[in-house]
Structure formats: structure tokens, C-alpha cells
Scaffold this active site. Structure first.
Site, PDB file in Angstrom:
ATOM      1  N   MET A  70       0.762  -1.023  -0.159  1.00  0.00           N
ATOM      2  CA  MET A  70      -0.031   0.013   0.077  1.00  0.00           C
ATOM      3  C   MET A  70       0.743   1.281   0.042  1.00  0.00           C
ATOM      4  SD  MET A  70       0.313   1.404   3.260  1.00  0.00           S
ATOM      5  CE  MET A  70      -1.432   2.392   3.367  1.00  0.00           C
ATOM      6  N   TYR A  71       2.291   1.217   0.163  1.00  0.00           N
ATOM      7  CA  TYR A  71       2.838   2.472   0.238  1.00  0.00           C
ATOM      8  C   TYR A  71       2.899   2.847  -1.266  1.00  0.00           C
ATOM      9  CZ  TYR A  71       4.909   0.820   4.651  1.00  0.00           C
ATOM     10  OH  TYR A  71       5.245   0.385   5.943  1.00  0.00           O
ATOM     11  N   ASP A  72       2.244   4.045  -1.655  1.00  0.00           N
ATOM     12  CA  ASP A  72       1.962   4.683  -2.785  1.00  0.00           C
ATOM     13  C   ASP A  72       1.324   3.724  -3.832  1.00  0.00           C
ATOM     14  OD1 ASP A  72       3.133   7.137  -2.054  1.00  0.00           O
ATOM     15  OD2 ASP A  72       4.967   6.798  -2.998  1.00  0.00           O
ATOM     16  N   ARG A  73       0.585   2.898  -3.556  1.00  0.00           N
ATOM     17  CA  ARG A  73      -0.199   1.862  -4.170  1.00  0.00           C
ATOM     18  C   ARG A  73       0.802   1.099  -5.035  1.00  0.00           C
ATOM     19  NH1 ARG A  73      -5.993   2.626  -4.763  1.00  0.00           N
ATOM     20  NH2 ARG A  73      -6.574   3.483  -2.945  1.00  0.00           N
TER      21      ARG A  73
END
Length: 326
Positions: free
Chosen positions: A58-61
Site C-alpha cells: 500500500m505504500y504509494d499503491r
């Protein structure tokens, strides 16, 4: 570089884990770094002996995973030369079911992460949060299946209550499934609520503790003062930076700054040395956006606090509202 085993498992990591959350898409956070901005920092960490790297889908998708995978392929000649961790739980799109810890989401997420990372396995796969809507039996069975498929070597958990971790371990053990070997939790000199139940649980279960936010998102660097929002770019653009900032926290910072001055060390180094020495802690996960951040983290590895210094740092802490588990 010092190394340590993660709990009672056979997994060995450097005593400093480089957190990769800050690397990815610069349009989402003003303090993020793109591939070119991240490269010299990661190269310096590798040159210093750091072998453990932590990211999440989920970090920057997914952008952080892409940057992480590319840099590690560039900087290490062999896949077995580094330890790579990522996570699953948070939504990756608006599609129904594209979040949580269901079997479907875990199986699709690990494949998507491996594609972005450009590897055939991750060494440590964390559940990012507890899923209240999916039975833990389904989650642990799915996690066991990705280990048995060779896509994951070890399992970890992050930011949950101790009773939840204990329940997951019991479900896995009673079913003959792989158990969690690592806990990535919110733990630092200014937030020590994990010492009440989670750390003792991890010690009892042989689980290694790899804390995130070891510098309380900059608070323990001494860059923030009472009554202001801080002076760094991140302080002004990080919505998660404020919940821990109480007057009692600044009492902790005052003690930290005093001890650091006597030692002739930056406060960040002292805070990291304190954390690394806590019972159960394998290695802190340290995020960096500037060379100085990384150098402080590396230089902290040779600092050992004595009992009197540790007692002074401990004395100013006051109980907190729980932060981390959702």
C-alpha cells in the site's frame, strides 16, 4: 554490520532495517523520494552492510515496491544476499474484496507484490493490520499456503493487540500451519505502551520485534518543540505525525537531548541505541529521506548506553493512549 536472528526463527537480519515507505511517488507526499532520489541513500546503506529492507504493497499503491525491487536488483549480485519484507491488508483499489486478509486477497496480493518487486519470493510477509471481518483461521491457512508455495519464507504481524497475536499463533500451531516469527509494532522512547502486553507476548512466543517509527516520526531527533508542528517538510505533510505529541512527550525529548549532549551524540542516535537494547528487539525499521538520517542510524550501532543513562531516559515517560492497532 551487526546481525541478529529474528526471535527464535532461523531468519537473520542486519541490526538496522531500512524502511522504504518514503520512496515511490513524489506527488503523494512532499517528503517522498523517487527512484533517482532514493538510489544514493539505498546504495550507502548497502555499502554500510544493511541487508534488510522493508516495504508494503500500500505504500504509494505499489510504487514503493517497484522502487525497492529495482534498487535491490541493481545493488545486490544475488537474491540471497538481502532480506526483503512487504505487507498485505490495506486496499489497493476500489474493487470489492481488494483489501483485508481474506484468502483471495492474500493470494492475489502476494503475486502482485512479487511482480512489482521483481522477485520470486519475499523473505518476510507481514499482515499489516488485524482483519476483524475475516476469520483468523482463513487468514492463517492462506498465509501457510503461500509459505508452502515458496513465495514467502517467513510470516510477520504488525500493529495488533497482544490477544490477537496470541490467538493467531494458537490457531496456526493447533492446525500445523506456519506461525508468525516477527512483530513490526509502534514502539519508541516516546511510545512504550507495547511493553505492557505485546513485548512480553513476543518474548514468550519467541517472536522478534522490529519496531517502526523508532524516532517517533522525527520527534526524537529534537527537531520539534513544544507548541509547534515541527520544522521538517515531513512534519508539515504527514497526517500520522501528530497523535503522540503531548507535553509528556516533550519531557522525554528534554531528557533525551540532555543525555545526548553529555555523550556528544545527536538525539536520534541515542534514541535508536535505547530502542535497540530493549528486550526482544531485533532491529528498528528506520526510514530516511536525507543522508544525515541514514548516517545517524548507522552511527547509532556502536553506541551502548549504561544503566544510569537508560534510567534517565526511562524516567520521564508517562502512559499513552494506545496508538497502532486498529
Amino acid at each position: 554490520m551487526q546481525c541478529a536472528r529474528v526471535g527464535d526463527s532461523g531468519l537473520v537480519v542486519s541490526r538496522l532495517v531500512l524502511g522504504m515507505m518514503s520512496f515511490g511517488d513524489t506527488s503523494r507526499r512532499a517528503w517522498h523520494l523517487d527512484l533517482e532520489g532514493a538510489r544514493p541513500l539505498v546504495r550507502r546503506a548497502v555499502d554500510a552492510g544493511v541487508t534488510a529492507f522493508d516495504t508494503a504493497d500500500m505504500y504509494d499503491r505499489g510504487a514503493s515496491e517497484e522502487v525497492t525491487g529495482r534498487l535491490l536488483r541493481e545493488l545486490f549480485p544475488r537474491r540471497e544476499d538481502y532480506v526483503l519484507s512487504t505487507k498485505v491488508y490495506y486496499p489497493m483499489s476500489d474493487r470489492p474484496g481488494d483489501s483485508g486478509l481474506s484468502r483471495g486477497h492474500i493470494l492475489s496480493s502476494i503475486d502482485a507484490s512479487l511482480r512489482r518487486l521483481g522477485t520470486d519470493h519475499v523473505d518476510l510477509y507481514y499482515v499489516h493490520r488485524w482483519d476483524y471481518e475475516t476469520p483468523i483461521e482463513e487468514t492463517m491457512e492462506a498465509l501457510d499456503s503461500v509459505v508452502r508455495a515458496g513465495k514467502v519464507r517467513y510470516l510477520g504481524a504488525s500493529s495488533m493487540f497482544a490477544w490477537q497475536l496470541a490467538k493467531a499463533q494458537h490457531v496456526a500451531a493447533s492446525s500445523g500451519w506456519h506461525r508468525f516469527v516477527a512483530m513490526q509494532n509502534h514502539y519508541n522512547l516516546a511510545y512504550r505502551e507495547e511493553e505492557r502486553e505485546m513485548i512480553p507476548c513476543c518474548l514468550d512466543q519467541g517472536i522478534g520485534v522490529l519496531p517502526y517509527s523508532p524516532l517517533a516520526r522525527g520527534l526524537l531527533t529534537g527537531s520539534r518543540r513544544r507548541g509547534d508542528a515541527g520544522t521538517t517538510v515531513r512534519a508539515g505533510h504527514d497526517p500520522a505525525a501528530d497523535p503522540m505529541h503531548t507535553e509528556a512527550d516533550f519531557d522525554v525529548v528534554d531528557a533525551l537531548v540532555e543525555v545526548a549532549a553529555e555523550l556528544g551524540r545527536p538525539p536520534a542516535q541515542v534514541a535508536l541505541a535505547w530502542l535497540r537494547a530493549r528486550p526482544g528487539v531485533t532491529a528498528p525499521v528506520v526510514g530516511v529521506t536525507k543522508p544525515g538520517h541514514l548516517e545517524d542510524a548507522l552511527d547509532s550501532l556502536d553506541l551502548v548506553l549504561d544503566a544510569e543513562e537508560t534510567a534517565r531516559l526511562d524516567a520521564s515517560y508517562r502512559p499513552h493512549a494506545v496508538v497502532g492497532p486498529e
